[in-house]
Design a protein around this motif. Structure first.
Motif, PDB file in Angstrom:
ATOM      1  N   UNK A  93      -7.066  45.965  67.218  1.00 41.62           N
ATOM      2  CA  UNK A  93      -6.104  45.824  66.123  1.00 41.62           C
ATOM      3  C   UNK A  93      -4.688  46.088  66.624  1.00 41.62           C
ATOM      4  N   UNK A  94      -3.731  45.447  65.962  1.00 40.54           N
ATOM      5  CA  UNK A  94      -2.314  45.656  66.295  1.00 40.54           C
ATOM      6  C   UNK A  94      -1.954  47.125  66.109  1.00 40.54           C
ATOM      7  N   UNK A  95      -2.491  47.743  65.071  1.00 42.18           N
ATOM      8  CA  UNK A  95      -2.215  49.156  64.798  1.00 42.18           C
ATOM      9  C   UNK A  95      -2.644  50.027  65.983  1.00 42.18           C
ATOM     10  N   UNK A  96      -3.824  49.742  66.528  1.00 38.92           N
ATOM     11  CA  UNK A  96      -4.322  50.503  67.674  1.00 38.92           C
ATOM     12  C   UNK A  96      -3.454  50.255  68.910  1.00 38.92           C
ATOM     13  N   UNK A  97      -3.137  48.977  69.171  1.00 35.52           N
ATOM     14  CA  UNK A  97      -2.278  48.645  70.315  1.00 35.52           C
ATOM     15  C   UNK A  97      -0.956  49.390  70.219  1.00 35.52           C
ATOM     16  N   UNK A  98      -0.351  49.350  69.041  1.00 46.52           N
ATOM     17  CA  UNK A  98       0.940  50.019  68.832  1.00 46.52           C
ATOM     18  C   UNK A  98       0.835  51.518  69.061  1.00 46.52           C
ATOM     19  N   UNK A  99      -0.294  52.120  68.671  1.00 46.87           N
ATOM     20  CA  UNK A  99      -0.471  53.567  68.858  1.00 46.87           C
ATOM     21  C   UNK A  99      -0.487  53.948  70.338  1.00 46.87           C
ATOM     22  N   UNK A 100      -0.808  52.972  71.197  1.00 52.64           N
ATOM     23  CA  UNK A 100      -0.818  53.203  72.651  1.00 52.64           C
ATOM     24  C   UNK A 100       0.513  52.821  73.302  1.00 52.64           C
ATOM     25  N   UNK A 121      -4.048  37.337  66.097  1.00 50.21           N
ATOM     26  CA  UNK A 121      -4.989  36.565  65.294  1.00 50.21           C
ATOM     27  C   UNK A 121      -5.297  37.412  64.058  1.00 50.21           C
ATOM     28  N   UNK A 122      -5.349  36.778  62.895  1.00 52.48           N
ATOM     29  CA  UNK A 122      -5.694  37.506  61.681  1.00 52.48           C
ATOM     30  C   UNK A 122      -7.204  37.500  61.516  1.00 52.48           C
ATOM     31  N   UNK A 123      -7.768  38.690  61.417  1.00 51.15           N
ATOM     32  CA  UNK A 123      -9.207  38.824  61.257  1.00 51.15           C
ATOM     33  C   UNK A 123      -9.493  40.081  60.451  1.00 51.15           C
ATOM     34  N   UNK A 124     -10.404  39.961  59.503  1.00 51.15           N
ATOM     35  CA  UNK A 124     -10.829  41.103  58.695  1.00 51.15           C
ATOM     36  C   UNK A 124      -9.636  41.789  58.012  1.00 51.15           C
ATOM     37  N   UNK A 168      -4.809  41.349  64.608  1.00 48.56           N
ATOM     38  CA  UNK A 168      -5.520  41.801  65.805  1.00 48.56           C
ATOM     39  C   UNK A 168      -4.970  41.058  67.013  1.00 48.56           C
ATOM     40  N   UNK A 169      -5.408  41.484  68.190  1.00 48.75           N
ATOM     41  CA  UNK A 169      -4.993  40.836  69.431  1.00 48.75           C
ATOM     42  C   UNK A 169      -6.193  40.674  70.357  1.00 48.75           C
ATOM     43  N   UNK A 170      -6.173  39.588  71.121  1.00 46.90           N
ATOM     44  CA  UNK A 170      -7.226  39.319  72.095  1.00 46.90           C
ATOM     45  C   UNK A 170      -7.185  40.347  73.219  1.00 46.90           C
ATOM     46  N   UNK A 221     -15.094  29.984  66.842  1.00 49.46           N
ATOM     47  CA  UNK A 221     -14.878  31.290  67.459  1.00 49.46           C
ATOM     48  C   UNK A 221     -15.211  32.426  66.489  1.00 49.46           C
ATOM     49  N   UNK A 222     -15.958  33.394  66.985  1.00 46.83           N
ATOM     50  CA  UNK A 222     -16.277  34.601  66.227  1.00 46.83           C
ATOM     51  C   UNK A 222     -15.511  35.759  66.839  1.00 46.83           C
TER      52      UNK A 222
END
Length: 194
Positions: free
Chosen positions: A125-132, A140-143, A147-149, A168-169
């Protein structure tokens, strides 16, 4: 299952004098990725995908007796498509620039493999990436979240006819070992603080 490591890119976003996958994090990053696949004990074969864009990386892989599959180096998708057409198996694809990857997280990912699905991309998730303190150029928008690959996918190559028409899943794995892909000098500087 076959493990594929993409190791033929130019790494132009890093603006380095040398090849990105040769950057050291205790040892060259490409060797960390190969070792993580080997340490999982899940793969019948591990292939490093090389091209003329990364001759020193190819040489290092050959010196370490790692099987290579040489491609024209046109682009990530084109080179991967060429490899997948030559393989009739279940595949885990990873980029070669994930220095924190290890056998344990590889096992968790492979446990999610569903042979009914042609292609499953692993996201953070973008939120997780940003926290790092990390960023990515491929959202990509998912759920209901951005999010990011991660550069890791589970593929049933037997079901692929073309990469252009894939269903793609996605699976989200907010894990530092997957989020840390070296795409910029800042990413590499952050790596030394982990």
């Amino acid at each position: 299952m076959i493990g594929i490591v993409m190791a033929g890119g130019k790494g132009t976003r890093m603006n380095l004098d040398d090849e990105k996958l040769l950057l050291k994090y205790k040892k060259p990053i490409i060797l960390h990725v190969i070792d993580s696949l080997n340490n999982s004990n899940l793969f019948s074969k591990i292939l490093a995908i090389t091209s003329s864009n990364s001759p020193k990386t190819k040489k290092l892989l050959q010196e370490n007796n790692i099987e290579i599959f040489d491609t024209p180096g046109i682009g990530y998708v084109e080179d991967l498509n060429l490899v997948l057409k030559a393989i009739d198996d279940q595949v885990l694809v990873t980029s070669g620039d994930l220095p924190l990857l290890d056998g344990e997280i590889i096992k968790k990912i492979v446990n999610q493999y569903d042979s009914q699905k042609t292609w499953t991309s692993i996201l953070v998730t973008k939120k997780f990436l940003s926290s790092l303190g990390l960023e990515s150029d491929y959202p990509v928008n998912f759920s209901d979240q951005v999010c990011h690959y991660t550069g890791i996918s589970l593929v049933n190559s037997k079901k692929i006819t073309s990469l252009e028409t894939l269903d793609e899943n996605y699976i989200i794995f907010d894990d530092k070992r997957l989020a840390f892909n070296l795409n910029s000098k800042q990413d590499y500087d952050l790596l030394s603080t982990t």
